[in-house]
Write a protein that holds these residues in place. Structure first.
Motif, short mmCIF file in Angstrom:
data_model
loop_
_atom_site.label_atom_id
_atom_site.label_comp_id
_atom_site.label_asym_id
_atom_site.label_seq_id
_atom_site.Cartn_x
_atom_site.Cartn_y
_atom_site.Cartn_z
N UNK A 27 15.27 9.52 32.99
CA UNK A 27 14.72 10.39 33.11
C UNK A 27 13.33 10.34 31.46
N UNK A 28 12.26 10.83 31.02
CA UNK A 28 11.99 10.95 30.04
C UNK A 28 11.24 11.74 29.07
N UNK A 29 12.09 11.40 28.41
CA UNK A 29 12.23 12.89 27.84
C UNK A 29 11.76 13.22 26.25
N UNK A 30 10.89 13.93 25.93
CA UNK A 30 9.85 13.55 24.35
C UNK A 30 11.47 14.03 23.78
N UNK A 31 10.60 12.86 22.22
CA UNK A 31 11.18 12.71 21.15
C UNK A 31 13.08 12.24 21.59
N UNK A 32 13.54 12.58 22.25
CA UNK A 32 14.42 11.23 22.61
C UNK A 32 14.06 10.18 23.63
N UNK A 33 13.77 10.02 24.51
CA UNK A 33 13.03 8.62 25.26
C UNK A 33 12.42 7.81 24.20
N UNK A 45 21.03 -3.38 31.03
CA UNK A 45 20.61 -3.04 32.59
C UNK A 45 19.93 -2.02 33.14
N UNK A 46 19.43 -1.12 32.98
CA UNK A 46 18.40 -0.22 33.16
C UNK A 46 16.85 -0.52 33.25
N UNK A 47 16.71 0.96 33.21
CA UNK A 47 14.92 1.30 32.85
C UNK A 47 14.37 2.14 32.08
N UNK A 48 14.72 1.57 31.29
CA UNK A 48 14.18 2.57 29.89
C UNK A 48 12.95 2.85 30.10
N UNK A 49 12.27 4.27 29.43
CA UNK A 49 11.19 4.63 29.92
C UNK A 49 10.57 5.96 29.19
N UNK A 50 9.57 5.26 27.77
CA UNK A 50 8.99 5.60 27.06
C UNK A 50 8.43 7.33 27.63
N UNK A 51 8.51 8.61 27.00
CA UNK A 51 8.66 9.13 26.98
C UNK A 51 6.71 9.76 26.07
N UNK A 52 5.52 9.56 26.80
CA UNK A 52 4.51 9.93 26.18
C UNK A 52 4.54 10.81 25.42
N UNK A 53 4.68 11.79 26.03
CA UNK A 53 4.61 13.41 25.93
C UNK A 53 3.22 13.86 25.21
N UNK A 293 9.49 23.19 19.91
CA UNK A 293 10.12 23.75 19.62
C UNK A 293 11.39 22.67 20.32
N UNK A 294 10.83 21.71 20.65
CA UNK A 294 11.95 20.30 21.53
C UNK A 294 12.47 19.27 20.41
N UNK A 295 10.88 19.19 19.32
CA UNK A 295 10.99 18.56 18.83
C UNK A 295 12.43 19.31 17.39
N UNK A 296 12.07 20.31 16.71
CA UNK A 296 12.79 21.49 16.41
C UNK A 296 14.05 21.32 16.51
N UNK A 297 14.73 21.40 17.52
CA UNK A 297 15.66 20.76 18.64
C UNK A 297 16.29 19.24 17.93
N UNK A 298 15.41 17.98 18.74
CA UNK A 298 16.45 16.82 18.72
C UNK A 298 15.65 16.36 17.10
N UNK A 299 14.39 16.44 16.84
CA UNK A 299 15.38 15.90 15.51
C UNK A 299 15.35 16.68 14.73
#
Length: 341
Positions: A27-33, A45-53, A293-299
Protein backbone atom coordinates in the motif's frame (compact mmCIF):
# COMPACT_ATOMS: atom_id res chain seq x y z
CA UNK A 1 7.39 -19.62 -6.65
CA UNK A 2 8.23 -23.33 -6.85
CA UNK A 3 7.97 -23.57 -3.05
CA UNK A 4 4.39 -22.31 -3.12
CA UNK A 5 2.68 -24.09 -6.06
CA UNK A 6 -0.93 -23.65 -4.90
CA UNK A 7 -0.41 -19.97 -4.09
CA UNK A 8 1.41 -19.43 -7.39
CA UNK A 9 -1.50 -20.92 -9.33
CA UNK A 10 -4.05 -18.68 -7.62
CA UNK A 11 -1.83 -15.60 -7.99
CA UNK A 12 -0.95 -16.28 -11.62
CA UNK A 13 -3.19 -13.60 -13.12
CA UNK A 14 -1.98 -11.05 -10.60
CA UNK A 15 1.71 -11.76 -11.07
CA UNK A 16 1.34 -11.68 -14.86
CA UNK A 17 -0.38 -8.29 -14.64
CA UNK A 18 2.13 -6.78 -12.21
CA UNK A 19 5.18 -8.46 -13.72
CA UNK A 20 6.49 -9.70 -10.38
CA UNK A 21 6.92 -13.04 -8.60
CA UNK A 22 4.24 -12.65 -5.92
CA UNK A 23 0.97 -10.75 -6.26
CA UNK A 24 1.53 -8.87 -3.01
CA UNK A 25 1.35 -5.12 -3.49
CA UNK A 26 2.55 -2.65 -0.89
CA UNK A 27 0.00 0.00 0.00
CA UNK A 28 1.13 3.54 -0.74
CA UNK A 29 1.96 5.09 2.65
CA UNK A 30 3.06 8.73 2.49
CA UNK A 31 6.63 9.25 3.78
CA UNK A 32 6.98 5.46 4.22
CA UNK A 33 6.50 4.07 0.71
CA UNK A 34 9.55 5.78 -0.74
CA UNK A 35 12.60 4.57 -2.66
CA UNK A 36 14.06 2.33 0.07
CA UNK A 37 10.94 0.37 1.00
CA UNK A 38 9.54 0.30 -2.54
CA UNK A 39 12.73 -1.08 -4.07
CA UNK A 40 13.13 -3.63 -1.25
CA UNK A 41 9.61 -4.97 -1.80
CA UNK A 42 10.10 -5.22 -5.57
CA UNK A 43 13.52 -6.84 -5.13
CA UNK A 44 11.94 -9.41 -2.79
CA UNK A 45 9.41 -10.42 -5.46
CA UNK A 46 6.50 -8.25 -4.38
CA UNK A 47 5.21 -5.07 -6.00
CA UNK A 48 6.35 -1.81 -4.43
CA UNK A 49 4.32 1.37 -4.96
CA UNK A 50 5.68 4.90 -4.48
CA UNK A 51 3.31 7.12 -2.49
CA UNK A 52 3.35 10.40 -4.39
CA UNK A 53 1.03 12.09 -1.89
CA UNK A 54 1.60 15.85 -1.95
CA UNK A 55 4.89 15.65 -3.90
CA UNK A 56 5.52 18.18 -6.64
CA UNK A 57 6.25 16.82 -10.14
CA UNK A 58 9.94 17.63 -9.55
CA UNK A 59 10.04 15.61 -6.33
CA UNK A 60 8.25 12.66 -7.92
CA UNK A 61 10.66 12.78 -10.85
CA UNK A 62 13.60 12.47 -8.44
CA UNK A 63 11.91 9.74 -6.37
CA UNK A 64 11.19 7.53 -9.39
CA UNK A 65 14.76 7.95 -10.63
CA UNK A 66 16.15 7.10 -7.18
CA UNK A 67 13.94 4.01 -6.95
CA UNK A 68 15.06 2.88 -10.41
CA UNK A 69 18.65 3.12 -9.21
CA UNK A 70 17.85 0.60 -6.44
CA UNK A 71 15.84 -1.98 -8.39
CA UNK A 72 15.43 -3.26 -11.92
CA UNK A 73 12.11 -4.90 -10.98
CA UNK A 74 8.65 -3.44 -11.71
CA UNK A 75 7.09 -0.96 -9.30
CA UNK A 76 4.16 1.43 -9.47
CA UNK A 77 3.27 4.99 -8.46
CA UNK A 78 0.21 6.00 -6.45
CA UNK A 79 -1.28 9.39 -7.38
CA UNK A 80 -3.97 11.25 -5.44
CA UNK A 81 -6.84 12.22 -7.77
CA UNK A 82 -7.37 15.62 -6.11
CA UNK A 83 -3.73 16.67 -6.53
CA UNK A 84 -3.76 20.03 -8.36
CA UNK A 85 -0.87 18.92 -10.60
CA UNK A 86 -2.25 15.45 -11.35
CA UNK A 87 -1.69 15.60 -15.10
CA UNK A 88 1.87 16.87 -14.65
CA UNK A 89 2.51 13.94 -12.29
CA UNK A 90 1.08 11.55 -14.90
CA UNK A 91 3.52 13.04 -17.42
CA UNK A 92 6.42 12.39 -15.02
CA UNK A 93 5.35 8.75 -14.71
CA UNK A 94 5.22 8.53 -18.51
CA UNK A 95 8.66 10.06 -18.85
CA UNK A 96 10.12 7.29 -16.67
CA UNK A 97 8.11 4.51 -18.31
CA UNK A 98 6.29 3.59 -15.08
CA UNK A 99 4.23 0.55 -15.98
CA UNK A 100 1.47 0.84 -13.36
CA UNK A 101 -0.22 3.94 -11.96
CA UNK A 102 -2.59 3.69 -9.01
CA UNK A 103 -5.26 6.40 -8.74
CA UNK A 104 -6.49 6.92 -5.18
CA UNK A 105 -8.52 9.36 -3.11
CA UNK A 106 -11.59 9.72 -5.29
CA UNK A 107 -13.09 9.23 -8.73
CA UNK A 108 -10.43 9.83 -11.41
CA UNK A 109 -11.00 13.21 -13.09
CA UNK A 110 -11.95 13.34 -16.76
CA UNK A 111 -9.09 12.45 -19.06
CA UNK A 112 -6.75 11.12 -16.36
CA UNK A 113 -7.14 7.42 -17.18
CA UNK A 114 -6.68 8.17 -20.87
CA UNK A 115 -3.59 10.26 -20.13
CA UNK A 116 -2.00 7.40 -18.20
CA UNK A 117 -2.74 4.89 -20.94
CA UNK A 118 -1.28 7.23 -23.54
CA UNK A 119 1.84 7.93 -21.47
CA UNK A 120 5.14 7.90 -23.31
CA UNK A 121 7.99 5.56 -22.45
CA UNK A 122 5.87 2.48 -21.82
CA UNK A 123 4.93 0.04 -24.55
CA UNK A 124 1.16 0.21 -24.91
CA UNK A 125 0.94 2.84 -22.17
CA UNK A 126 0.78 2.24 -18.45
CA UNK A 127 -1.77 0.08 -16.63
CA UNK A 128 -4.31 1.87 -14.45
CA UNK A 129 -5.31 0.57 -11.01
CA UNK A 130 -8.22 2.23 -9.20
CA UNK A 131 -9.79 1.89 -5.75
CA UNK A 132 -13.41 0.72 -5.66
CA UNK A 133 -15.35 1.13 -2.38
CA UNK A 134 -18.57 -0.24 -3.90
CA UNK A 135 -19.60 -2.75 -6.58
CA UNK A 136 -21.37 -0.08 -8.64
CA UNK A 137 -18.34 2.20 -8.67
CA UNK A 138 -16.08 -0.75 -9.45
CA UNK A 139 -18.13 -1.54 -12.55
CA UNK A 140 -18.06 2.11 -13.60
CA UNK A 141 -14.28 2.35 -13.19
CA UNK A 142 -13.75 -0.78 -15.25
CA UNK A 143 -16.00 0.59 -18.00
CA UNK A 144 -13.98 3.82 -17.87
CA UNK A 145 -10.74 2.00 -18.59
CA UNK A 146 -9.32 0.79 -15.27
CA UNK A 147 -7.22 -2.33 -15.83
CA UNK A 148 -7.53 -3.57 -12.24
CA UNK A 149 -9.24 -2.64 -8.99
CA UNK A 150 -8.19 -2.57 -5.36
CA UNK A 151 -11.05 -3.12 -2.93
CA UNK A 152 -9.95 -1.80 0.45
CA UNK A 153 -11.96 -2.26 3.62
CA UNK A 154 -12.28 0.03 6.61
CA UNK A 155 -9.76 -2.05 8.62
CA UNK A 156 -6.98 -0.39 6.61
CA UNK A 157 -4.75 2.41 7.85
CA UNK A 158 -4.89 5.96 6.52
CA UNK A 159 -7.90 7.08 4.49
CA UNK A 160 -10.69 4.53 4.70
CA UNK A 161 -14.21 3.82 3.51
CA UNK A 162 -17.19 2.68 5.60
CA UNK A 163 -17.34 -1.03 4.66
CA UNK A 164 -15.23 -3.92 5.98
CA UNK A 165 -12.88 -5.91 3.77
CA UNK A 166 -14.77 -9.18 4.24
CA UNK A 167 -18.06 -7.61 3.14
CA UNK A 168 -16.51 -5.87 0.12
CA UNK A 169 -14.89 -9.16 -0.91
CA UNK A 170 -18.20 -11.01 -0.70
CA UNK A 171 -20.01 -8.33 -2.69
CA UNK A 172 -17.43 -7.67 -5.38
CA UNK A 173 -15.33 -10.79 -5.99
CA UNK A 174 -18.18 -13.12 -7.08
CA UNK A 175 -19.45 -10.42 -9.46
CA UNK A 176 -16.20 -9.22 -11.03
CA UNK A 177 -13.23 -11.47 -10.26
CA UNK A 178 -13.82 -14.03 -12.99
CA UNK A 179 -13.38 -11.49 -15.79
CA UNK A 180 -11.39 -8.75 -14.06
CA UNK A 181 -8.32 -8.33 -11.85
CA UNK A 182 -9.29 -7.52 -8.26
CA UNK A 183 -6.77 -7.01 -5.43
CA UNK A 184 -8.01 -7.12 -1.83
CA UNK A 185 -6.71 -4.79 0.90
CA UNK A 186 -7.47 -3.73 4.44
CA UNK A 187 -6.61 -5.54 7.66
CA UNK A 188 -4.51 -8.27 6.04
CA UNK A 189 -1.63 -9.33 8.28
CA UNK A 190 -1.38 -13.09 7.82
CA UNK A 191 -1.04 -15.45 4.89
CA UNK A 192 -4.14 -17.38 5.98
CA UNK A 193 -6.27 -14.35 5.06
CA UNK A 194 -4.50 -14.08 1.70
CA UNK A 195 -5.40 -17.72 0.98
CA UNK A 196 -9.07 -17.05 1.67
CA UNK A 197 -9.27 -14.05 -0.66
CA UNK A 198 -7.35 -15.86 -3.42
CA UNK A 199 -9.81 -18.75 -3.20
CA UNK A 200 -12.65 -16.25 -3.55
CA UNK A 201 -11.14 -15.10 -6.86
CA UNK A 202 -8.80 -12.25 -5.93
CA UNK A 203 -5.79 -11.83 -8.23
CA UNK A 204 -3.67 -10.74 -5.29
CA UNK A 205 -3.60 -8.58 -2.18
CA UNK A 206 -2.30 -5.25 -0.93
CA UNK A 207 -0.74 -4.73 2.52
CA UNK A 208 0.50 -1.52 4.10
CA UNK A 209 0.71 -1.75 7.88
CA UNK A 210 2.58 -5.08 7.72
CA UNK A 211 5.41 -3.40 5.78
CA UNK A 212 5.51 -0.06 7.63
CA UNK A 213 8.00 -1.31 10.21
CA UNK A 214 10.17 -3.39 7.91
CA UNK A 215 13.94 -3.08 8.36
CA UNK A 216 14.10 -1.19 5.06
CA UNK A 217 11.41 1.31 6.11
CA UNK A 218 12.85 4.75 6.89
CA UNK A 219 10.17 5.33 9.56
CA UNK A 220 11.57 6.71 12.82
CA UNK A 221 12.43 4.08 15.48
CA UNK A 222 9.85 5.63 17.84
CA UNK A 223 7.17 5.34 15.12
CA UNK A 224 7.98 1.66 14.78
CA UNK A 225 7.97 1.11 18.55
CA UNK A 226 4.47 2.61 18.73
CA UNK A 227 3.33 -0.02 16.21
CA UNK A 228 4.96 -2.85 18.16
CA UNK A 229 3.13 -1.79 21.35
CA UNK A 230 -0.27 -1.26 19.73
CA UNK A 231 -3.26 -3.58 19.58
CA UNK A 232 -5.94 -3.68 16.88
CA UNK A 233 -8.43 -1.69 18.95
CA UNK A 234 -5.99 1.22 19.32
CA UNK A 235 -6.11 1.92 15.56
CA UNK A 236 -9.20 4.12 15.47
CA UNK A 237 -10.97 6.09 12.74
CA UNK A 238 -11.17 9.89 12.90
CA UNK A 239 -14.56 11.50 13.54
CA UNK A 240 -16.24 13.90 11.12
CA UNK A 241 -17.07 17.06 13.08
CA UNK A 242 -19.15 19.01 10.54
CA UNK A 243 -21.40 17.21 8.01
CA UNK A 244 -21.00 20.17 5.63
CA UNK A 245 -17.29 19.42 5.37
CA UNK A 246 -16.93 15.98 3.79
CA UNK A 247 -13.79 14.50 5.30
CA UNK A 248 -12.68 10.97 4.48
CA UNK A 249 -12.07 9.18 7.81
CA UNK A 250 -8.47 8.32 8.62
CA UNK A 251 -7.47 5.32 10.75
CA UNK A 252 -4.49 5.91 13.05
CA UNK A 253 -3.27 5.08 16.53
CA UNK A 254 -4.99 7.31 19.08
CA UNK A 255 -2.81 10.13 20.45
CA UNK A 256 -2.87 13.92 20.92
CA UNK A 257 -2.70 14.31 17.15
CA UNK A 258 -6.12 12.68 16.91
CA UNK A 259 -7.56 15.46 19.08
CA UNK A 260 -5.68 18.10 17.07
CA UNK A 261 -7.37 16.91 13.89
CA UNK A 262 -10.79 17.44 15.45
CA UNK A 263 -9.76 21.03 16.22
CA UNK A 264 -8.45 21.44 12.65
CA UNK A 265 -11.80 20.39 11.21
CA UNK A 266 -13.60 22.98 13.35
CA UNK A 267 -11.13 25.65 12.16
CA UNK A 268 -11.55 24.78 8.47
CA UNK A 269 -15.35 24.52 8.76
CA UNK A 270 -15.36 28.07 10.19
CA UNK A 271 -13.30 29.32 7.24
CA UNK A 272 -15.79 27.63 4.90
CA UNK A 273 -18.72 29.31 6.67
CA UNK A 274 -17.09 32.74 6.39
CA UNK A 275 -16.44 32.25 2.69
CA UNK A 276 -12.68 32.44 3.16
CA UNK A 277 -12.17 29.18 1.25
CA UNK A 278 -14.24 27.08 -1.15
CA UNK A 279 -14.95 23.38 -0.63
CA UNK A 280 -11.99 22.18 -2.72
CA UNK A 281 -9.58 24.45 -0.86
CA UNK A 282 -11.05 23.32 2.46
CA UNK A 283 -10.51 19.66 1.60
CA UNK A 284 -6.95 20.41 0.46
CA UNK A 285 -6.27 22.04 3.82
CA UNK A 286 -7.39 18.84 5.52
CA UNK A 287 -5.14 16.77 3.26
CA UNK A 288 -2.19 19.06 3.94
CA UNK A 289 -2.82 18.68 7.65
CA UNK A 290 -2.56 14.91 7.37
CA UNK A 291 0.56 15.10 5.20
CA UNK A 292 2.28 17.31 7.79
CA UNK A 293 1.09 15.31 10.79
CA UNK A 294 2.19 12.05 9.18
CA UNK A 295 5.61 13.47 8.38
CA UNK A 296 6.08 14.56 12.00
CA UNK A 297 5.39 11.00 13.14
CA UNK A 298 7.22 9.02 10.45
CA UNK A 299 10.28 11.21 9.91
CA UNK A 300 10.64 13.21 13.13
CA UNK A 301 9.37 10.54 15.53
CA UNK A 302 6.71 12.79 17.09
CA UNK A 303 4.43 9.99 18.23
CA UNK A 304 2.31 12.26 20.42
CA UNK A 305 1.51 15.15 18.07
CA UNK A 306 2.03 13.43 14.73
CA UNK A 307 -0.27 11.04 12.91
CA UNK A 308 0.41 7.33 13.48
CA UNK A 309 -1.60 6.02 10.53
CA UNK A 310 -2.09 2.28 11.02
CA UNK A 311 -4.54 -0.42 10.04
CA UNK A 312 -6.16 -2.79 12.52
CA UNK A 313 -3.59 -5.42 11.55
CA UNK A 314 -1.09 -3.36 13.59
CA UNK A 315 -1.53 -5.84 16.44
CA UNK A 316 0.21 -8.45 14.24
CA UNK A 317 3.30 -6.25 13.78
CA UNK A 318 5.61 -7.23 16.64
CA UNK A 319 9.17 -6.62 15.45
CA UNK A 320 11.32 -5.09 12.76
CA UNK A 321 11.89 -7.64 9.98
CA UNK A 322 13.44 -7.54 6.51
CA UNK A 323 10.91 -7.23 3.69
CA UNK A 324 12.07 -10.53 2.17
CA UNK A 325 11.28 -12.33 5.45
CA UNK A 326 7.83 -10.75 5.67
CA UNK A 327 6.92 -11.81 2.14
CA UNK A 328 8.33 -15.31 2.64
CA UNK A 329 6.32 -15.71 5.85
CA UNK A 330 3.11 -14.52 4.20
CA UNK A 331 3.62 -16.89 1.28
CA UNK A 332 4.42 -19.86 3.55
CA UNK A 333 1.34 -19.19 5.67
CA UNK A 334 -0.82 -18.89 2.57
CA UNK A 335 0.52 -22.14 1.09
CA UNK A 336 0.05 -24.00 4.37
CA UNK A 337 -3.54 -22.78 4.59
CA UNK A 338 -4.24 -23.93 1.04
CA UNK A 339 -2.65 -27.31 1.82
CA UNK A 340 -5.11 -27.77 4.68
CA UNK A 341 -8.12 -27.21 2.45
Amino acid sequence: MTDYPKTARLMARGTAFLGCETAIMCGAMSWVSERNLVSAISNAGGFGVIACGAMTPELLDAEIAATRALTDKPFGVNLITMHPALFDLIAVCGKHGVGHVVLAGGIPPKGSVEAIKASQGTAGGAKVICFAPTLALGKKLLRSGADALVIEGMEAGGHIGPVSTSVLAQEILPELAEEHLIFVAGGIGKGQAIAGYLEMGAAGVQLGTRFACASESIAHPDFKKAFFRASAREAIASVQVDPRLPVIPVRALKNKGTEAFTAKQIEVAGMLDRGEVDMEAAQLQIEHYWAGALRRAVIDGDIEGGSLMAGQSVGMVKAEEPVADIIAQLMAECEAALDRR
